[in-house]
Write an enzyme that holds these catalytic residues in place. Structure first.
Site, PDB file in Angstrom:
ATOM      1  N   LYS A 189      61.580  -1.051 -16.354  1.00  9.42           N
ATOM      2  CA  LYS A 189      60.922   0.259 -16.480  1.00  9.42           C
ATOM      3  C   LYS A 189      61.767   1.061 -17.467  1.00  9.42           C
ATOM      4  CE  LYS A 189      60.598   4.183 -15.721  1.00  9.42           C
ATOM      5  NZ  LYS A 189      60.648   5.180 -16.814  1.00  9.42           N
ATOM      6  N   GLU A 264      74.933   2.776 -13.241  1.00  5.96           N
ATOM      7  CA  GLU A 264      75.708   3.240 -14.406  1.00  5.96           C
ATOM      8  C   GLU A 264      75.259   4.675 -14.640  1.00  5.96           C
ATOM      9  OE1 GLU A 264      77.901   1.336 -15.829  1.00  5.96           O
ATOM     10  OE2 GLU A 264      77.294  -0.730 -15.492  1.00  5.96           O
ATOM     11  N   CYS A 298      77.095   8.083 -22.957  1.00  3.87           N
ATOM     12  CA  CYS A 298      77.639   8.264 -21.606  1.00  3.87           C
ATOM     13  C   CYS A 298      79.156   8.313 -21.615  1.00  3.87           C
ATOM     14  CB  CYS A 298      77.141   7.160 -20.685  1.00  3.87           C
ATOM     15  SG  CYS A 298      77.502   5.517 -21.304  1.00  3.87           S
ATOM     16  N   GLU A 396      77.877  17.486 -17.280  1.00  2.36           N
ATOM     17  CA  GLU A 396      77.602  16.656 -18.468  1.00  2.36           C
ATOM     18  C   GLU A 396      76.569  17.371 -19.336  1.00  2.36           C
ATOM     19  OE1 GLU A 396      75.304  13.037 -17.806  1.00  2.36           O
ATOM     20  OE2 GLU A 396      76.582  11.963 -19.227  1.00  2.36           O
TER      21      GLU A 396
HETATM   22  P1  NAD Z   1      67.406   9.771 -16.187  1.00  2.00           P
HETATM   23  O1  NAD Z   1      68.164   9.584 -14.922  1.00  2.00           O
HETATM   24  O2  NAD Z   1      66.604  11.004 -16.337  1.00  2.00           O
HETATM   25  O3  NAD Z   1      66.376   8.571 -16.418  1.00  2.00           O
HETATM   26  C1  NAD Z   1      66.796   7.231 -16.505  1.00  2.00           C
HETATM   27  C2  NAD Z   1      65.638   6.337 -16.102  1.00  2.00           C
HETATM   28  O4  NAD Z   1      65.339   6.559 -14.730  1.00  2.00           O
HETATM   29  C3  NAD Z   1      64.340   6.591 -16.857  1.00  2.00           C
HETATM   30  O5  NAD Z   1      63.713   5.358 -17.123  1.00  2.00           O
HETATM   31  C4  NAD Z   1      63.529   7.400 -15.871  1.00  2.00           C
HETATM   32  O6  NAD Z   1      62.132   7.283 -16.054  1.00  2.00           O
HETATM   33  C5  NAD Z   1      63.945   6.762 -14.563  1.00  2.00           C
HETATM   34  N1  NAD Z   1      63.757   7.601 -13.359  1.00  2.00           N
HETATM   35  C6  NAD Z   1      63.782   8.935 -13.259  1.00  2.00           C
HETATM   36  N2  NAD Z   1      63.559   9.314 -12.006  1.00  2.00           N
HETATM   37  C7  NAD Z   1      63.393   8.177 -11.265  1.00  2.00           C
HETATM   38  C8  NAD Z   1      63.137   7.909  -9.892  1.00  2.00           C
HETATM   39  N3  NAD Z   1      63.013   8.867  -8.997  1.00  2.00           N
HETATM   40  N4  NAD Z   1      63.026   6.611  -9.495  1.00  2.00           N
HETATM   41  C9  NAD Z   1      63.168   5.607 -10.379  1.00  2.00           C
HETATM   42  N5  NAD Z   1      63.398   5.805 -11.692  1.00  2.00           N
HETATM   43  C10 NAD Z   1      63.523   7.076 -12.132  1.00  2.00           C
HETATM   44  O7  NAD Z   1      68.472   9.606 -17.343  1.00  2.00           O
HETATM   45  P2  NAD Z   1      68.241   9.838 -18.910  1.00  2.00           P
HETATM   46  O8  NAD Z   1      68.106  11.310 -19.118  1.00  2.00           O
HETATM   47  O9  NAD Z   1      67.193   8.907 -19.384  1.00  2.00           O
HETATM   48  O10 NAD Z   1      69.631   9.313 -19.514  1.00  2.00           O
HETATM   49  C11 NAD Z   1      70.750  10.095 -19.679  1.00  2.00           C
HETATM   50  C12 NAD Z   1      71.770   9.857 -18.573  1.00  2.00           C
HETATM   51  O11 NAD Z   1      72.126   8.478 -18.532  1.00  2.00           O
HETATM   52  C13 NAD Z   1      73.080  10.589 -18.793  1.00  2.00           C
HETATM   53  O12 NAD Z   1      73.511  11.153 -17.584  1.00  2.00           O
HETATM   54  C14 NAD Z   1      74.041   9.495 -19.232  1.00  2.00           C
HETATM   55  O13 NAD Z   1      75.401   9.743 -18.986  1.00  2.00           O
HETATM   56  C15 NAD Z   1      73.548   8.350 -18.428  1.00  2.00           C
HETATM   57  N6  NAD Z   1      73.989   7.084 -19.019  1.00  2.00           N
HETATM   58  C16 NAD Z   1      74.959   6.367 -18.365  1.00  2.00           C
HETATM   59  C17 NAD Z   1      75.432   5.180 -18.917  1.00  2.00           C
HETATM   60  C18 NAD Z   1      76.492   4.373 -18.211  1.00  2.00           C
HETATM   61  O14 NAD Z   1      76.666   3.223 -18.570  1.00  2.00           O
HETATM   62  N7  NAD Z   1      77.209   4.908 -17.239  1.00  2.00           N
HETATM   63  C19 NAD Z   1      74.915   4.712 -20.123  1.00  2.00           C
HETATM   64  C20 NAD Z   1      73.934   5.473 -20.768  1.00  2.00           C
HETATM   65  C21 NAD Z   1      73.470   6.656 -20.193  1.00  2.00           C
END
Ligand code: NAD
Length: 502
Positions: A189, A264, A298, A396
């Site tokens: 997804k 992550e 991240c 963040e």
């Molecule tokens: P997000 O949490 O908004 O979304 C990530 C994914 O989760 C998307 O595909 C979204 O559709 C899905 N999602 C959202 N709500 C959900 C739910 N209730 N159930 C299941 N899936 C759901 O994150 P984002 O804004 O896309 O990405 C940015 C974040 O990701 C930042 O906080 C960044 O630090 C983090 N990040 C972490 C790493 C790591 O390796 N630690 C790497 C890259 C990004």
């Protein structure tokens, strides 16, 4: 005469089609016929629309993944399974010049950077094919002449992979490669703000002719498609990359079906520069570490702790860098910082800059060329005079924004560095090797670099501590998550068996 960049962008615009799910080897619409719009961050114009999935599409994808797992994929010889993984890698390499601009067009990430990410994506597949053939090994335990106990690794089953938009193609492959190479089947997804290259990946995997159902993509909103994947009782594991709050929501929603989770999550990583550091190199690393990927990284070093003896000159030089960073069209080779992914995210980041001012900080920004006004551009920015409890130090921001603080003593800076809920990465700059190790080990983070920017070694564990994550991916560490370890106990002779009731 249109420039080369304009011609390339126009050609993408012309060729981009609406996006459908990839389920059981077919590209299909949603049953509901619902779609969501996808926007270009550079113009904020609509690019296309993508099918919006819900529990129906998720269920179909899971059923086809189950069938493949129990059928053809599950019975393949390792060599044949890995041949598919290598084929995917080769196809990504073949299309790199097409995928990288597509990713830039969809996300606003500069094309010079997406090229590296796409190359890394191919490498992820090759790397895991090699890892599985060389390192997916069990242990054997001999107990006198009575027992031989040994472990084997089995694929877990159906891997539900949920990914963010900040480096979409690379991060998707970072999960798909180990999941498939270890023999699982996959339902991905991808993030709804960056569906283009996830679709391209489905086309590539389709071209690699994996058996139907081994790899599936369901597009859609997190709260619907994502949540349905998490709640599905036939999905054994969820590997999630995204925000910390989403991660904890997912863990709650997956609790009833007792899933395994790899998380992550977010970061607010410190870079600590001591006064004996190689200042030129520290400045290069610090600038790159926060402003590459448009600051949407991240592991970005979003908190700078600079020793007070060198603070004034370091900050002056950082300001100079910030003013000279090339901000512009992500499709241009020389662009260093592009527009943020989406207008909503742009507003969030802007809001943090207002909060910084309200909290009493000085906000110093670089420049965005006037002709870029329709994109989601935040100039590279430095927040000065910050204090550890402030919102802009604790939360963040996920944009091209670095918060700067000074320090005097080693002990003090360790406390400051650890005074956040996150613990993803950290960076320490000093020429004193003992201090380098000491501080590195004292910082609460899953990953720490001494005298270096974030340079990945794929063999090493990747992940965060505290609210930045649970578990580690990367290297053989991914096997702990994507495989089930089974122990087999074999009696070699006539060992004692209690004789109850005899
Ligand atoms: P997000 O949490 O908004 O979304 C990530 C994914 O989760 C998307 O595909 C979204 O559709 C899905 N999602 C959202 N709500 C959900 C739910 N209730 N159930 C299941 N899936 C759901 O994150 P984002 O804004 O896309 O990405 C940015 C974040 O990701 C930042 O906080 C960044 O630090 C983090 N990040 C972490 C790493 C790591 O390796 N630690 C790497 C890259 C990004």
């Amino acid at each position: 005469m249109p420039s080369q960049v304009e011609t390339k962008t126009k050609s993408i615009e012309k060729n981009v089609k609406d996006i459908r799910h990839y389920i059981n080897g077919q590209f299909v619409d949603s049953h509901s016929n619902e779609w969501f719009d996808n926007y270009n961050p550079f113009t904020n114009k609509k690019i296309n629309q993508a099918a919006s999935g819900d529990e129906k599409e998720i269920d179909e994808a899971v059923q086809s993944a189950r069938k493949a797992f129990q059928g053809e994929w599950g019975s393949l010889k390792l060599k044949d399974r890995l041949a598919y993984i290598y084929r995917i890698a080769d196809l990504i390499d073949e299309y790199i010049d097409e995928i990288a601009p597509l990713e830039s067009y969809d996300t606003g990430l500069p094309v010079s950077q997406t090229k590296k990410m796409v190359a890394r994506a191919a490498h992820n597949f090759r790397f895991y094919a090699e890892m599985v053939s060389s390192r997916l090994v069990g242990d054997a335990y001999q107990v006198d002449n009575e027992f031989l106990n040994y472990t084997i690794h089995k694929p877990v089953g159906i891997a539900g992979l949920i990914t963010p938009w900040n480096a979409p193609f690379m991060l998707e492959t970072w999960k798909i490669a180990p999941a498939l190479a270890t023999g699982n089947t996959v339902v991905l997804k991808p993030a709804e703000w960056s569906p283009l290259t996830a679709n391209r990946l489905a086309e590539i995997i389709d071209k690699a002719e994996l058996p139907d159902g081994v790899f599936n993509v369901v597009h859609g909103y997190g709260e619907r498609a994502g949540a349905s994947l998490v709640a599905h009782s036939d999905v054994e594991l969820i590997s999630f990359t995204g925000e910390t709050t989403t991660g904890s929501e997912i863990m709650k929603n997956g609790a009833d079906s007792l899933k395994q989770f790899s998380m992550e999550l977010g970061g607010k990583s410190p870079i600590i520069v001591f006064d004996d550091a190689d200042v030129d190199r520290a400045l290069d690393a610090c600038t790159w570490g926060i402003f590459s990927f448009n600051g949407e990284r991240c592991t970005a070093n979003s908190r700078l702790y600079i020793h007070e003896n060198i603070a004034d000159s370091f900050i002056e030089r950082l300001k100079e860098r910030v003013q000279n960073i090339v901000v512009g069209d992500p499709m241009k080779e020389d662009t260093q910082v592009g527009p943020l992914i989406h207008a909503n995210h742009y507003n969030n980041v802007k809001n943090y800059l207002k909060i910084a001012e309200k909290e009493g900080c000085q906000v110093f920004s670089g420049n965005v060329p006037e002709e870029m006004s329709s994109g989601n551009f935040i100039p590279p920015t430095i927040i000065l005079n910050a204090d550890t409890e402030m919102t802009v130090v604790q939360e963040e921001i996920f944009g091209p924004v670095i918060t700067v603080m000074t320090f005097k003593e080693e002990e003090e800076v360790i406390k400051l560095a650890n005074n956040v809920r996150y613990g993803l990465a950290g960076y320490v700059w000093t020429k004193d090797i003992q201090r380098g190790h000491r501080v590195a080990q004292a910082v609460d983070s899953g990953m720490l670099w001494v005298n270096s920017q974030n340079v990945r070694d794929l063999r090493t564990p990747f992940g965060g501590s505290k609210h930045s994550g649970i578990g580690r991916e990367g290297g053989h560490y991914a096997f702990e998550f994507y495989t089930e370890v089974q122990i087999i106990h074999v009696a070699l002779g006539e060992h004692h068996i209690p004789q109850f009731g005899k």
